[in-house]
Motif scaffolding. Structure first.
Motif, PDB file in Angstrom:
ATOM      1  N   VAL A  31      -9.475   1.713 -13.244  1.00 16.70           N
ATOM      2  CA  VAL A  31      -9.242   2.309 -11.934  1.00 16.70           C
ATOM      3  C   VAL A  31     -10.345   1.797 -11.014  1.00 16.70           C
ATOM      4  CG1 VAL A  31      -9.019   4.465 -10.634  1.00 16.70           C
ATOM      5  CG2 VAL A  31      -8.271   4.355 -13.038  1.00 16.70           C
TER       6      VAL A  31
ATOM      7  N   LEU B 162      -9.163   2.931  -0.606  1.00 20.61           N
ATOM      8  CA  LEU B 162      -7.934   2.452  -1.223  1.00 20.61           C
ATOM      9  C   LEU B 162      -8.221   2.268  -2.704  1.00 20.61           C
ATOM     10  CD1 LEU B 162      -6.714  -0.261   1.315  1.00 20.61           C
ATOM     11  CD2 LEU B 162      -5.702   1.997   0.924  1.00 20.61           C
ATOM     12  N   TYR B 163      -7.240   2.546  -3.521  1.00 19.93           N
ATOM     13  CA  TYR B 163      -7.389   2.474  -4.963  1.00 19.93           C
ATOM     14  C   TYR B 163      -6.514   1.374  -5.532  1.00 19.93           C
ATOM     15  CZ  TYR B 163      -9.690   6.891  -4.232  1.00 19.93           C
ATOM     16  OH  TYR B 163     -10.553   7.862  -3.778  1.00 19.93           O
ATOM     17  N   ALA B 164      -6.841   0.965  -6.742  1.00 21.50           N
ATOM     18  CA  ALA B 164      -6.043  -0.012  -7.476  1.00 21.50           C
ATOM     19  C   ALA B 164      -6.197   0.282  -8.960  1.00 21.50           C
ATOM     20  CB  ALA B 164      -6.504  -1.430  -7.162  1.00 21.50           C
ATOM     21  N   ARG B 165      -5.234  -0.178  -9.723  1.00 23.20           N
ATOM     22  CA  ARG B 165      -5.270  -0.045 -11.185  1.00 23.20           C
ATOM     23  C   ARG B 165      -4.817  -1.365 -11.781  1.00 23.20           C
ATOM     24  NH1 ARG B 165      -4.912   5.298 -13.235  1.00 23.20           N
ATOM     25  NH2 ARG B 165      -4.986   6.816 -11.566  1.00 23.20           N
TER      26      ARG B 165
ATOM     27  N   VAL C 118     -11.795   1.206  -6.728  1.00 21.03           N
ATOM     28  CA  VAL C 118     -11.744   1.747  -5.373  1.00 21.03           C
ATOM     29  C   VAL C 118     -12.387   0.756  -4.405  1.00 21.03           C
ATOM     30  CG1 VAL C 118     -13.913   3.051  -5.542  1.00 21.03           C
ATOM     31  CG2 VAL C 118     -12.133   3.809  -3.954  1.00 21.03           C
TER      32      VAL C 118
ATOM     33  N   SER D 214      -1.015  -2.563  -4.532  1.00 27.49           N
ATOM     34  CA  SER D 214      -0.362  -3.223  -5.646  1.00 27.49           C
ATOM     35  C   SER D 214       0.131  -4.569  -5.141  1.00 27.49           C
ATOM     36  CB  SER D 214       0.815  -2.368  -6.138  1.00 27.49           C
ATOM     37  OG  SER D 214       1.437  -2.989  -7.249  1.00 27.49           O
TER      38      SER D 214
ATOM     39  N   VAL E 193       0.887  -1.156   0.000  1.00 25.36           N
ATOM     40  CA  VAL E 193       0.000   0.000   0.000  1.00 25.36           C
ATOM     41  C   VAL E 193       0.926   1.206   0.000  1.00 25.36           C
ATOM     42  CG1 VAL E 193      -1.748   1.301   1.268  1.00 25.36           C
ATOM     43  CG2 VAL E 193      -1.824  -1.196   1.273  1.00 25.36           C
TER      44      VAL E 193
ATOM     45  N   GLU F 178      -5.386   8.861  -0.860  1.00 26.56           N
ATOM     46  CA  GLU F 178      -5.156   8.495  -2.260  1.00 26.56           C
ATOM     47  C   GLU F 178      -4.325   7.229  -2.372  1.00 26.56           C
ATOM     48  OE1 GLU F 178      -3.357  11.809  -4.244  1.00 26.56           O
ATOM     49  OE2 GLU F 178      -4.956  13.185  -3.675  1.00 26.56           O
ATOM     50  N   ARG F 179      -4.223   6.476  -1.294  1.00 26.33           N
ATOM     51  CA  ARG F 179      -3.346   5.298  -1.293  1.00 26.33           C
ATOM     52  C   ARG F 179      -3.830   4.240  -2.282  1.00 26.33           C
ATOM     53  NH1 ARG F 179       0.126   6.441   2.816  1.00 26.33           N
ATOM     54  NH2 ARG F 179      -0.742   7.114   4.791  1.00 26.33           N
ATOM     55  N   GLU F 180      -2.854   3.563  -2.869  1.00 27.54           N
ATOM     56  CA  GLU F 180      -3.131   2.484  -3.816  1.00 27.54           C
ATOM     57  C   GLU F 180      -2.564   1.183  -3.290  1.00 27.54           C
ATOM     58  OE1 GLU F 180      -2.483   2.899  -8.006  1.00 27.54           O
ATOM     59  OE2 GLU F 180      -2.656   5.077  -7.898  1.00 27.54           O
TER      60      GLU F 180
ATOM     61  N   GLY G 102       1.458   5.652  -1.334  1.00 23.11           N
ATOM     62  CA  GLY G 102       0.842   6.911  -1.740  1.00 23.11           C
ATOM     63  C   GLY G 102       0.439   7.760  -0.555  1.00 23.11           C
TER      64      GLY G 102
END
Length: 166
Positions: A151, A110-113, A153, A81, A71, A77-79, A73
């Protein structure tokens, strides 16, 4: 198979390097640390990543290093991976590792891509409660061209938690 997370050790980094430079895995992920193909540059990348991450973990499958989950960022705005060794694909390792990471990091959203054609990763994220919020185009260094990415969330507007046990 028992899946566990632990703090990243220096001895894990060469294993991550092997995993994260596997040509098939790199093509599937599409995005990654492009400037870090050599062992020294990769080790420096991981030193910077560990120093700047909210959480960085080694993923263990029956005690063997199977990948990593992080985690990173700025707050709010944390992502997330993760990278799992190709030998463990399709065996539930990524899902179990991501669920363990999400349990350890209660912060939301939390975000992811993920690359739009990386169906395995998109499935893992959906199983863990992430929902698609947008599509974007980005240059994928591993493919040498711009591709579509999704993207996602976890946790709604205002940081309301969502269940990660979907």
């Amino acid at each position: 198979m028992e899946i566990a997370l632990r703090a990243v050790r220096d001895s894990d980094v060469p294993v991550f390097h092997r995993q994260m430079t596997d040509p098939e895995a790199v093509r599937m992920a599409a995005f990654g640390p492009e400037e870090c193909t050599g062992p020294e540059a990769f080790a420096a990348y991981w030193r910077r990543l560990r120093a700047g991450c909210a959480v960085s973990r080694t993923v263990l499958a029956d005690g063997t290093v199977a990948g990593n989950a992080v985690v990173y960022g700025e707050a709010g705005e944390r992502e997330v991976s993760y990278w799992i060794d190709r030998a463990y694909w399709g065996r539930g390792v990524a899902t179990a590792a991501l669920r363990a990471l999400l349990a350890e990091v209660p912060e939301r959203p939390l975000y992811a891509r993920a690359a739009a054609d990386n169906t395995g990763s998109l499935r893992v994220l959906a199983k863990c409660g992430f929902r698609e919020t947008a599509r974007a185009r980005g240059y994928a260094n591993a493919r040498g061209r711009e591709i579509e990415e999704v993207v996602l969330v976890l946790g709604g507007a205002g940081g309301r938690p969502e269940s990660a046990a979907s």
